[in-house]
Design a protein around this motif. Structure first.
Motif, PDB file in Angstrom:
ATOM      1  N   ARG A   8     -23.239   1.346   9.784  1.00  0.00           N
ATOM      2  CA  ARG A   8     -24.405   1.716   8.983  1.00  0.00           C
ATOM      3  C   ARG A   8     -25.584   2.107   9.867  1.00  0.00           C
ATOM      4  NH1 ARG A   8     -20.831   0.459   5.593  1.00  0.00           N
ATOM      5  NH2 ARG A   8     -21.309   0.081   3.412  1.00  0.00           N
ATOM      6  N   THR A  60      -5.897  -7.353   4.749  1.00  0.00           N
ATOM      7  CA  THR A  60      -5.105  -8.303   3.961  1.00  0.00           C
ATOM      8  C   THR A  60      -4.189  -9.126   4.870  1.00  0.00           C
ATOM      9  OG1 THR A  60      -5.164  -6.590   2.277  1.00  0.00           O
ATOM     10  CG2 THR A  60      -3.790  -8.491   1.820  1.00  0.00           C
ATOM     11  N   ALA A 113      -7.701   0.757   4.965  1.00  0.00           N
ATOM     12  CA  ALA A 113      -8.545  -0.311   4.420  1.00  0.00           C
ATOM     13  C   ALA A 113      -7.709  -1.443   3.835  1.00  0.00           C
ATOM     14  CB  ALA A 113      -9.467   0.267   3.348  1.00  0.00           C
ATOM     15  N   LEU A 139       2.003   1.713  -3.503  1.00  0.00           N
ATOM     16  CA  LEU A 139       0.901   2.219  -4.328  1.00  0.00           C
ATOM     17  C   LEU A 139       0.719   3.730  -4.123  1.00  0.00           C
ATOM     18  CD1 LEU A 139      -1.399   0.895  -6.078  1.00  0.00           C
ATOM     19  CD2 LEU A 139      -2.809   1.016  -4.038  1.00  0.00           C
ATOM     20  N   PHE A 162     -16.284  -8.993   0.704  1.00  0.00           N
ATOM     21  CA  PHE A 162     -15.894  -7.678   0.180  1.00  0.00           C
ATOM     22  C   PHE A 162     -17.105  -6.739   0.157  1.00  0.00           C
ATOM     23  CE2 PHE A 162     -12.296  -9.924  -2.225  1.00  0.00           C
ATOM     24  CZ  PHE A 162     -11.303  -9.388  -1.414  1.00  0.00           C
ATOM     25  N   ILE A 172       0.842  -1.201   0.000  1.00  0.00           N
ATOM     26  CA  ILE A 172       0.000   0.000   0.000  1.00  0.00           C
ATOM     27  C   ILE A 172       0.881   1.257   0.000  1.00  0.00           C
ATOM     28  CG2 ILE A 172      -0.449   0.393   2.485  1.00  0.00           C
ATOM     29  CD1 ILE A 172      -3.214   0.194  -0.027  1.00  0.00           C
TER      30      ILE A 172
HETATM   31  C1  HEM Z   1      -8.797  -9.204   2.214  1.00  0.00           C
HETATM   32  C2  HEM Z   1      -8.699  -7.927   2.196  1.00  0.00           C
HETATM   33  C3  HEM Z   1      -9.878  -6.998   2.222  1.00  0.00           C
HETATM   34  C4  HEM Z   1     -11.147  -7.199   2.680  1.00  0.00           C
HETATM   35  C5  HEM Z   1     -11.739  -8.460   3.288  1.00  0.00           C
HETATM   36  C6  HEM Z   1     -11.868  -5.962   2.479  1.00  0.00           C
HETATM   37  C7  HEM Z   1     -13.194  -5.779   2.792  1.00  0.00           C
HETATM   38  C8  HEM Z   1     -13.899  -4.615   2.575  1.00  0.00           C
HETATM   39  C9  HEM Z   1     -15.267  -4.387   2.984  1.00  0.00           C
HETATM   40  C10 HEM Z   1     -16.137  -5.367   3.743  1.00  0.00           C
HETATM   41  C11 HEM Z   1     -15.609  -3.139   2.589  1.00  0.00           C
HETATM   42  C12 HEM Z   1     -16.946  -2.412   2.807  1.00  0.00           C
HETATM   43  C13 HEM Z   1     -16.768  -1.457   3.964  1.00  0.00           C
HETATM   44  C14 HEM Z   1     -17.909  -0.544   4.220  1.00  0.00           C
HETATM   45  O1  HEM Z   1     -18.502   0.001   3.281  1.00  0.00           O
HETATM   46  O2  HEM Z   1     -18.228  -0.355   5.387  1.00  0.00           O
HETATM   47  C15 HEM Z   1     -14.459  -2.568   1.929  1.00  0.00           C
HETATM   48  C16 HEM Z   1     -14.423  -1.316   1.386  1.00  0.00           C
HETATM   49  C17 HEM Z   1     -13.278  -0.740   0.924  1.00  0.00           C
HETATM   50  N1  HEM Z   1     -12.057  -1.333   0.761  1.00  0.00           N
HETATM   51 FE1  HEM Z   1     -11.560  -3.221   1.220  1.00  0.00          FE
HETATM   52  N2  HEM Z   1     -11.026  -5.049   1.904  1.00  0.00           N
HETATM   53  C18 HEM Z   1      -9.802  -5.642   1.721  1.00  0.00           C
HETATM   54  C19 HEM Z   1      -8.674  -5.075   1.168  1.00  0.00           C
HETATM   55  C20 HEM Z   1      -8.607  -3.815   0.679  1.00  0.00           C
HETATM   56  C21 HEM Z   1      -7.440  -3.216   0.063  1.00  0.00           C
HETATM   57  C22 HEM Z   1      -6.108  -3.934  -0.181  1.00  0.00           C
HETATM   58  C23 HEM Z   1      -7.775  -1.923  -0.225  1.00  0.00           C
HETATM   59  C24 HEM Z   1      -6.949  -0.830  -0.842  1.00  0.00           C
HETATM   60  C25 HEM Z   1      -6.086  -0.930  -1.782  1.00  0.00           C
HETATM   61  C26 HEM Z   1      -9.152  -1.724   0.163  1.00  0.00           C
HETATM   62  C27 HEM Z   1      -9.855  -0.559  -0.008  1.00  0.00           C
HETATM   63  C28 HEM Z   1     -11.191  -0.398   0.287  1.00  0.00           C
HETATM   64  C29 HEM Z   1     -11.886   0.866   0.103  1.00  0.00           C
HETATM   65  C30 HEM Z   1     -11.304   2.165  -0.424  1.00  0.00           C
HETATM   66  C31 HEM Z   1     -13.216   0.651   0.489  1.00  0.00           C
HETATM   67  C32 HEM Z   1     -14.369   1.665   0.480  1.00  0.00           C
HETATM   68  C33 HEM Z   1     -15.224   1.427  -0.742  1.00  0.00           C
HETATM   69  C34 HEM Z   1     -16.410   2.358  -0.814  1.00  0.00           C
HETATM   70  O3  HEM Z   1     -16.884   2.853   0.220  1.00  0.00           O
HETATM   71  O4  HEM Z   1     -16.897   2.589  -1.935  1.00  0.00           O
HETATM   72  N3  HEM Z   1      -9.626  -2.892   0.699  1.00  0.00           N
HETATM   73  N4  HEM Z   1     -13.425  -3.493   1.917  1.00  0.00           N
END
Ligand code: HEM
Length: 426
Positions: free
Chosen positions: A298, A250, A245, A154, A349, A151
């Motif tokens: 939420r 990860t 995030a 990146l 996700f 990260i």
């Molecule tokens: C296994 C690894 C990961 C899991 C299980 C995961 C899971 C999630 C979940 C459940 C959300 C929804 C959160 C919410 O709206 O309350 C989310 C949103 C998000 N994740 Fe991940 N994440 C992972 C890895 C990553 C990585 C590596 C990044 C960045 C490079 C990332 C960036 C984001 C971002 C920016 C959001 C917000 C999306 C939005 O609101 O439109 N995540 N992730």
């Protein structure tokens, strides 16, 4: 004393190693109400519906009484403004789209895939260091450094600043744990850490504005597409969001992955001989041991009728993603770890407009990491089962994962020559 509710039992760190029997109990009533007014949702169909429901708000200002309810949309200055994860449409969609442009398809299709050889090189270097040690900690020695390095790369954060990032990310992640204080206390702690992070990113953004590189922050600052460029405040907020995030989540995927493989040695051996298995295997890990077990950020922005219950406007929600992932009405034999499972629309996700932005990077990191661990570690075995867990019920994972092994097989020939990723494919 009153018997703790099932939800309270999930929050109790005593159940961290195996919360799944409690989730099974929770699913018997798809929607339950806690004494504090939180509605807990635990079944697949109901979760899926709410993940896609525009009446479910991510904006803390829609949670009356919550500390975040007073947050201003662009508080800036000494902290970071709300990032797009905390916005509803239309602001969410506009900011997410801007953030997506330098990150992935269609504008930057090669960014994440271009990181694969570089990730393999980092992975190789970390595993090389296992040689000669009879015990290693998969968390501290492997699963932690990999995503943080990725990260930072990146975002264009210099490597020497990484230790400070660990502290900030840890501090922020701790505030997600309802067991560490009231909502108000956690919001205050979060504001403190965000102030430091904001200051750091401020300097970095100024430096990139003066001299852009091929990192994501430079991409956000120099974008010429529709609605571009992102405001300086929003670049700061987006950088902070990506750091947090993409960090602990990860770490937990890789650590839970190795733990599950060591509990299923036949699958570990199969992965070594059949590397292509890693694609479905990582999806199954996401379903079976989700790094994000629930979301509690939420609120209902209107009355919502679901599964015979009316969730009143303003109510906080606890969306139990991990319970939905093991719902027998959606997944065949859900408590079985099946690395070849193909009907696997898990909720790990999330879904709808907030579907994880970093999913392609998370998947790539876990695939590279687990393939290499399976290939190179000779006779790996767990030192303790279950391992010690972090107390956090939301981002759940082992604090340490000690393993022993007999030897480390040599690295692949081509590793060690990968260039740092840039905007390859742009
Ligand atoms: C296994 C690894 C990961 C899991 C299980 C995961 C899971 C999630 C979940 C459940 C959300 C929804 C959160 C919410 O709206 O309350 C989310 C949103 C998000 N994740 Fe991940 N994440 C992972 C890895 C990553 C990585 C590596 C990044 C960045 C490079 C990332 C960036 C984001 C971002 C920016 C959001 C917000 C999306 C939005 O609101 O439109 N995540 N992730």
């Amino acid at each position: 004393m009153a018997q703790p509710s099932l939800y309270q039992q999930v929050l109790d760190p005593a159940h961290r190693a195996d919360p799944y029997p409690i989730y099974a109990e929770l699913r018997k009533t798809p929607v339950t109400r806690e004494d504090d007014g939180t509605y807990v949702v635990s079944t697949y169909n109901e979760l899926f519906a709410l993940l896609h429901d525009p009446r479910v708000s991510s904006d803390p200002r829609n949670r009356p009484g919550a500390a975040g309810a007073t947050a201003k949309p662009d508080q800036g200055q000494d902290g970071l403004p709300l990032s797009f994860i905390n916005h509803d449409p239309p602001d969410h969609d506009r900011l997410r789209e801007l953030a997506m442009r330098p990150f992935g398809p269609p504008c930057t299709p090669g960014r994440i895939d271009g990181m694969r050889p570089w990730l393999a090189e980092i992975t190789t270097g970390l595993i090389d260091k296992f040689a000669g040690k009879n015990q290693v900690d998969i968390v501290d020695d492997f699963a932690y450094p990999l995503p943080v390095t990725a990260i930072c790369q990146l975002l264009g954060v210099p490597l020497e600043d990484q230790p400070r990032f660990h502290q900030w990310a840890d501090g922020l992640i701790e505030t997600l744990d309802p067991a560490t204080g009231t909502y108000e206390q956690r919001a205050n702690k979060r504001a403190e850490v965000q102030a430091e992070l904001g200051q750091y990113f401020s300097g970095l953004v100024d430096a990139r504005a003066r001299q852009p590189g091929d990192d994501l922050i430079s991409g956000l600052l120099t974008d010429h597409g529709p609605h571009a460029p992102m405001s300086r405040e929003d670049v700061l907020a987006t950088a902070g969001l990506l750091l947090v995030a993409g960090h602990e989540t990860t770490v937990n995927l890789i650590t839970n992955g190795m733990l599950t493989l060591l509990r299923h040695p036949g699958v570990l051996d199969r992965l070594n001989h059949e590397p292509a298995l890693v694609i479905t295997l990582v999806e199954e890990l996401l379903r079976y041991e989700p790094p994000v077990q629930m979301r509690t950020n939420r609120a209902a922005a209107a009355d919502i009728n679901i599964a015979g219950t009316t969730i009143p406007k303003g109510s906080p929600l606890a969306l139990m993603l991990a319970a939905g992932n093991r719902d027998p009405s959606r997944f065949a034999d859900p408590d079985r770890f099946d690395p070849g499972r193909t009907d696997n629309a898990h909720l790990s996700f999330f879904g709808g407009i907030h579907y994880c932005f970093g999913a392609p990077l998370a998947r790539t990191e876990a695939q590279v990491a687990l393939q290499e661990l399976a290939r190179r570690l000779v006779n790996p075995r767990l030192v303790a089962d279950p391992p010690p867990y972090r107390p956090n019920p939301e981002l759940r994972g082992p604090r340490h994962l000690l393993i022993e092994h007999d030897a480390v097989a040599p690295a692949r020939q081509e590793a060690g020559q990968a260039a740092c990723p840039g905007t390859a494919g742009q």
